[in-house]
Design an enzyme around this catalytic site. Structure first.
Site, PDB file in Angstrom:
ATOM      1  N   ASP A  38       0.832  -1.196   0.000  1.00 25.68           N
ATOM      2  CA  ASP A  38       0.000   0.000   0.000  1.00 25.68           C
ATOM      3  C   ASP A  38       0.871   1.251   0.000  1.00 25.68           C
ATOM      4  O   ASP A  38       2.017   1.222   0.476  1.00 25.68           O
ATOM      5  CB  ASP A  38      -0.910   0.024   1.231  1.00 25.68           C
ATOM      6  CG  ASP A  38      -1.986  -1.055   1.183  1.00 25.68           C
ATOM      7  OD1 ASP A  38      -2.298  -1.512   0.073  1.00 25.68           O
ATOM      8  OD2 ASP A  38      -2.508  -1.416   2.253  1.00 25.68           O
ATOM      9  N   TYR A  66       6.719  -8.683   8.224  1.00 26.67           N
ATOM     10  CA  TYR A  66       6.357  -7.271   8.364  1.00 26.67           C
ATOM     11  C   TYR A  66       6.552  -6.820   9.805  1.00 26.67           C
ATOM     12  O   TYR A  66       6.440  -7.625  10.736  1.00 26.67           O
ATOM     13  CB  TYR A  66       4.881  -7.037   8.020  1.00 26.67           C
ATOM     14  CG  TYR A  66       4.478  -7.365   6.606  1.00 26.67           C
ATOM     15  CD1 TYR A  66       4.448  -6.379   5.622  1.00 26.67           C
ATOM     16  CD2 TYR A  66       4.081  -8.658   6.253  1.00 26.67           C
ATOM     17  CE1 TYR A  66       4.054  -6.664   4.330  1.00 26.67           C
ATOM     18  CE2 TYR A  66       3.683  -8.961   4.960  1.00 26.67           C
ATOM     19  CZ  TYR A  66       3.667  -7.963   4.001  1.00 26.67           C
ATOM     20  OH  TYR A  66       3.277  -8.254   2.717  1.00 26.67           O
ATOM     21  N   ASP A  80      -7.023   1.273   8.019  1.00 28.24           N
ATOM     22  CA  ASP A  80      -5.747   1.900   8.353  1.00 28.24           C
ATOM     23  C   ASP A  80      -5.964   3.388   8.624  1.00 28.24           C
ATOM     24  O   ASP A  80      -7.101   3.886   8.569  1.00 28.24           O
ATOM     25  CB  ASP A  80      -4.704   1.671   7.246  1.00 28.24           C
ATOM     26  CG  ASP A  80      -5.121   2.258   5.903  1.00 28.24           C
ATOM     27  OD1 ASP A  80      -5.855   3.264   5.886  1.00 28.24           O
ATOM     28  OD2 ASP A  80      -4.695   1.717   4.862  1.00 28.24           O
ATOM     29  N   ARG A 171      -3.444  -5.079   7.531  1.00 31.29           N
ATOM     30  CA  ARG A 171      -4.416  -4.152   8.134  1.00 31.29           C
ATOM     31  C   ARG A 171      -5.698  -4.883   8.530  1.00 31.29           C
ATOM     32  O   ARG A 171      -6.355  -4.522   9.505  1.00 31.29           O
ATOM     33  CB  ARG A 171      -4.696  -2.964   7.222  1.00 31.29           C
ATOM     34  CG  ARG A 171      -5.099  -3.277   5.817  1.00 31.29           C
ATOM     35  CD  ARG A 171      -4.968  -2.000   4.967  1.00 31.29           C
ATOM     36  NE  ARG A 171      -4.913  -2.298   3.550  1.00 31.29           N
ATOM     37  CZ  ARG A 171      -5.939  -2.172   2.724  1.00 31.29           C
ATOM     38  NH1 ARG A 171      -7.104  -1.754   3.184  1.00 31.29           N
ATOM     39  NH2 ARG A 171      -5.812  -2.444   1.452  1.00 31.29           N
TER      40      ARG A 171
END
Length: 287
Positions: A38, A66, A80, A171
Site C-alpha cells: 500500500d 512485516y 488503516d 491491516r
C-alpha cells in the site's frame, strides 16, 4: 537487462509507481513487482526485469515478514490510518491479553479481503467500488500467519512483527485482532522487512537505483537456490527448448532448476513418473 532488484519502496508511492520508475531507469517495459505494498507502507519490493518477469509468481509465493503498528480503540473504513474513523472504544486490555490474541491468530485462517483493496470483483477493483460507497460480499481467502510477536505496547499503540504467507492483509489482521480484544483497531504503519531471500539489509533505495540502474540487480537464478540443480548437456538443452521432457538424474519427485553447460538458468521443471522412470518436464522457461 534481465534480473531481479530488491527495491526499498518509500511511503507515498504505489507498487505500480515503483514499477513505472524502474521501467524508465532501465529502458524496458518488461518489469513487474512481486506483491503489492500500500502507498502508506514502505519496505522490501523485489522487482523483476526482462526474462526475470517469468519468476514473479515464485517470488510472490515466498513467506513475508512485516513490522506493523496498530492503534487500539479506533476502527476506520479503510482499516488503516488513511481512512475515516467509524467508531471509538476504550482500551482496557494489557500486554498479556494482546499477546494471547496474537497467538490465537497463528496458523491457517480464513481472511476476508478489505473493500479498499486491489482484489477484482465483477471486472472492477474493490477499492473503486468502495470509493463509490458500494460494499460487496467478498470470499474469504485461506492465509497463514506463521509467527506474530509483540514488540512494544505503549497503549493505545501496539507494534508487532508478523511472518505470513502470500495474500495476507496486515491491516485486516489489525482489524480482526482489535475485534477480538473488544476495542477495535486500525493499522497506522507498516514495513515489509523480508520477502523470501530478499531482506531489508540487501534492499536498494529506489532513488539510488534510478541514479545507478544496475545497482543490486541479481540473476534470476538467485530465486531458485533452494531447488536441486540439474546441468543439462547440449543435446538435452535442445530438447528442453523444444518442450521435450528429459531424464531426471535425481529420480525423485519435486521441482528442479535446469542450467545450461555455461551456468545459465534454462528453466524450472517438474518431475513426472512415466512407466516407472522419472522425467523432467518444463514448467517455466527463462530463455
Amino acid at each position: 537487462m534481465d534480473g531481479i532488484v530488491n527495491i526499498w519502496k518509500p511511503t507515498g508511492l504505489t507498487s505500480h509507481d515503483v514499477v513505472a520508475r524502474v521501467r524508465r531507469a532501465v529502458g524496458t517495459r518488461r518489469v513487474g513487482h512481486t506483491g503489492t505494498l500500500d502507498p502508506m507502507a514502505e519496505g522490501v519490493l523485489p522487482i523483476c526485469i526482462g526474462k526475470a518477469t517469468h519468476a514473479v509468481e515464485y517470488v510472490v509465493a515466498a513467506k513475508k515478514t512485516y513490522e506493523c503498528t496498530m492503534r487500539l480503540g479506533q476502527t476506520t473504513d479503510t482499516e488503516d490510518s488513511t481512512g475515516t474513523v467509524l467508531e471509538e472504544k476504550p482500551v482496557d486490555c494489557g500486554e498479556k491479553e494482546i499477546t494471547e490474541v496474537m497467538r490465537s491468530f497463528e496458523g491457517e485462517c480464513d481472511q476476508i479481503p478489505p473493500m479498499y483493496s486491489a482484489v477484482h470483483h465483477g471486472g472492477q477493483r474493490l477499492y473503486a467500488l468502495a470509493r463509490q460507497g458500494i460494499t460487496v460480499e467478498r470470499k474469504p481467502r485461506r492465509v497463514t500467519f506463521y509467527h506474530i510477536t509483540l514488540l512494544a505496547a505503549p497503549l493505545p499503540e501496539v507494534t508487532f512483527r508478523v511472518e505470513c504467507s502470500k495474500g495476507a492483509y496486515i491491516r485486516t489482521l489489525c482489524k480482526d485482532m482489535g475485534e477480538r480484544l473488544g476495542c477495535g483497531a486500525h493499522m497506522t504503519a507498516l514495513v515489509r522487512t523480508e520477502c523470501g531471500r530478499f531482506t531489508k539489509e540487501n534492499a536498494v533505495p529506489l532513488a539510488d537505483f534510478e541514479t545507478e540502474p544496475t545497482r543490486g540487480v541479481l540473476p534470476v537464478k538467485t530465486v531458485f537456490g533452494h531447488l536441486p540443480a540439474v546441468t543439462v548437456c547440449e543435446a538435452d538443452e535442445k530438447k528442453v527448448r523444444n518442450g521435450v521432457p528429459i531424464f531426471n538424474p535425481y529420480q525423485a519427485e519435486g521441482e528442479y532448476a535446469l542450467f545450461t553447460p555455461d551456468g545459465t538458468l534454462l528453466c524450472v521443471s517438474g518431475d513426472i513418473l512415466t512407466d516407472g522412470v522419472h522425467i523432467l518436464k518444463m514448467i517455466t522457461s527463462f530463455y
